[in-house]
Design an enzyme around this catalytic site. Structure first.
Site, short mmCIF file in Angstrom:
data_model
loop_
_atom_site.label_atom_id
_atom_site.label_comp_id
_atom_site.label_asym_id
_atom_site.label_seq_id
_atom_site.Cartn_x
_atom_site.Cartn_y
_atom_site.Cartn_z
N LEU A 101 0.90 -1.16 0.00
CA LEU A 101 0.00 0.00 0.00
C LEU A 101 0.93 1.21 0.00
O LEU A 101 1.99 1.17 0.64
CB LEU A 101 -0.88 0.02 1.25
CG LEU A 101 -2.00 -1.03 1.34
CD1 LEU A 101 -2.71 -0.93 2.69
CD2 LEU A 101 -3.01 -0.88 0.20
N ASP A 102 0.51 2.28 -0.68
CA ASP A 102 1.36 3.48 -0.71
C ASP A 102 1.58 4.02 0.69
O ASP A 102 0.77 3.81 1.59
CB ASP A 102 0.67 4.61 -1.50
CG ASP A 102 0.40 4.23 -2.93
OD1 ASP A 102 1.09 3.33 -3.44
OD2 ASP A 102 -0.51 4.85 -3.52
N TYR A 103 2.62 4.81 0.82
CA TYR A 103 2.94 5.50 2.08
C TYR A 103 1.70 6.22 2.64
O TYR A 103 1.41 6.17 3.82
CB TYR A 103 4.06 6.50 1.75
CG TYR A 103 4.66 7.23 2.91
CD1 TYR A 103 5.52 6.57 3.78
CD2 TYR A 103 4.39 8.59 3.11
CE1 TYR A 103 6.11 7.25 4.84
CE2 TYR A 103 4.98 9.27 4.16
CZ TYR A 103 5.83 8.60 5.02
OH TYR A 103 6.41 9.27 6.07
N THR A 105 -1.47 5.58 1.88
CA THR A 105 -2.70 4.78 1.87
C THR A 105 -2.84 4.06 3.20
O THR A 105 -1.86 3.62 3.79
CB THR A 105 -2.66 3.76 0.71
OG1 THR A 105 -2.51 4.47 -0.52
CG2 THR A 105 -3.94 2.93 0.65
#
Ligand code: URA
Length: 234
Positions: A101-103, A105
């Site tokens: 998951l993105d930083y 998210t």
């Protein structure tokens, strides 16, 4: 043990299919590319397939986390940022996050030492569905939603069809649920960008039918046996 036999015993694929993975350069032993027929020490060597560690050990561990913003989904970060591993109880260093998951998210993240399961859950051909809660600024029209549903071109390749619907409309924002079946980089953010919408909040709420439920932000719990069974049969 020979590398292909080891990989097959870990449940990665058949020996022959493992040879193909080795030939394609997808297998690494202690950080360097493996070659066909190579012997490994299964008790010492660290083997990864497409970056995912694989191991023979039984009695795996499975955690579900509600990842907060501001954490990277890696075991170690070169820039010294906080990683999701910092949120886990004491562990023996074999665990790693399943996918990314993105930083920025939040939401459902699986953490395990089961390389077989991690490999299958993240492999593109399996098209495991993931559902996200998305908040965008302003509104979105049915025409724009239909564009997303049909798939858009990203990096010269069309995205899979997806399910998307509005769950709340405010004066200045819209909340939606979107279910995608791919794991492309920044996929959800880029899908909305393609119709001119900026995602200001993104949270994964389900993988398949496994949902985050009431797990609080930043908290982790072990998966129940029925949940592990469900994931293994996805
Ligand atoms: N899509 C994104 O854009 N970011 C994520 O973290 C996951 C899906």
């Amino acid at each position: 043990m020979r590398i292909n036999k080891f990989l097959a015993a870990c449940g990665v694929a058949s020996r022959r299919a493992c040879d193909k993975l080795i030939e394609d350069g997808k297998v690494e032993i202690n950080g360097r590319r493996a070659s066909l027929g190579e012997e490994i020490n299964e008790n010492k060597d660290k083997v990864t397939v497409e970056g995912v560690p694989v191991a023979l050990r039984g009695g795996h561990e499975y955690f579900i986390m509600n990842k907060p913003k501001g954490y990277v989904c890696t075991v170690k970060d070169e820039k010294g940022r906080k990683t999701v591993m910092d949120l886990l109880p004491a562990h023996d260093g074999r665990l790693y996050p399943v996918g990314r998951l993105d930083y920025d998210t939040e939401g459902l993240l699986l953490i395990t030492d089961d390389g077989d399961l991690a490999f299958r859950l993240t492999h593109p051909t399996n098209e495991i569905t993931k559902t996200y809660l998305v908040k965008i600024e302003g509104g979105i029209t049915e025409r724009e939603l239909n564009i997303l549903r049909a798939g858009v071109e990203l990096d010269g390749k069309r995205t899979n069809k997806c399910a998307v619907h509005t769950v709340e409309t405010g004066k200045t924002f819209t909340r939606l649920h979107i279910t995608v079946s791919e794991g492309r980089y920044h996929l959800v953010r880029r899908l909305f960008e393609s119709v001119g919408k900026e995602v200001v909040f993104l949270k994964r709420i389900r993988i398949g039918e496994l949902s985050l439920g009431s797990l609080e932000r930043g908290k982790v719990r072990r998966l129940r046996a029925d949940e592990v069974f469900y994931l293994k049969n996805l």
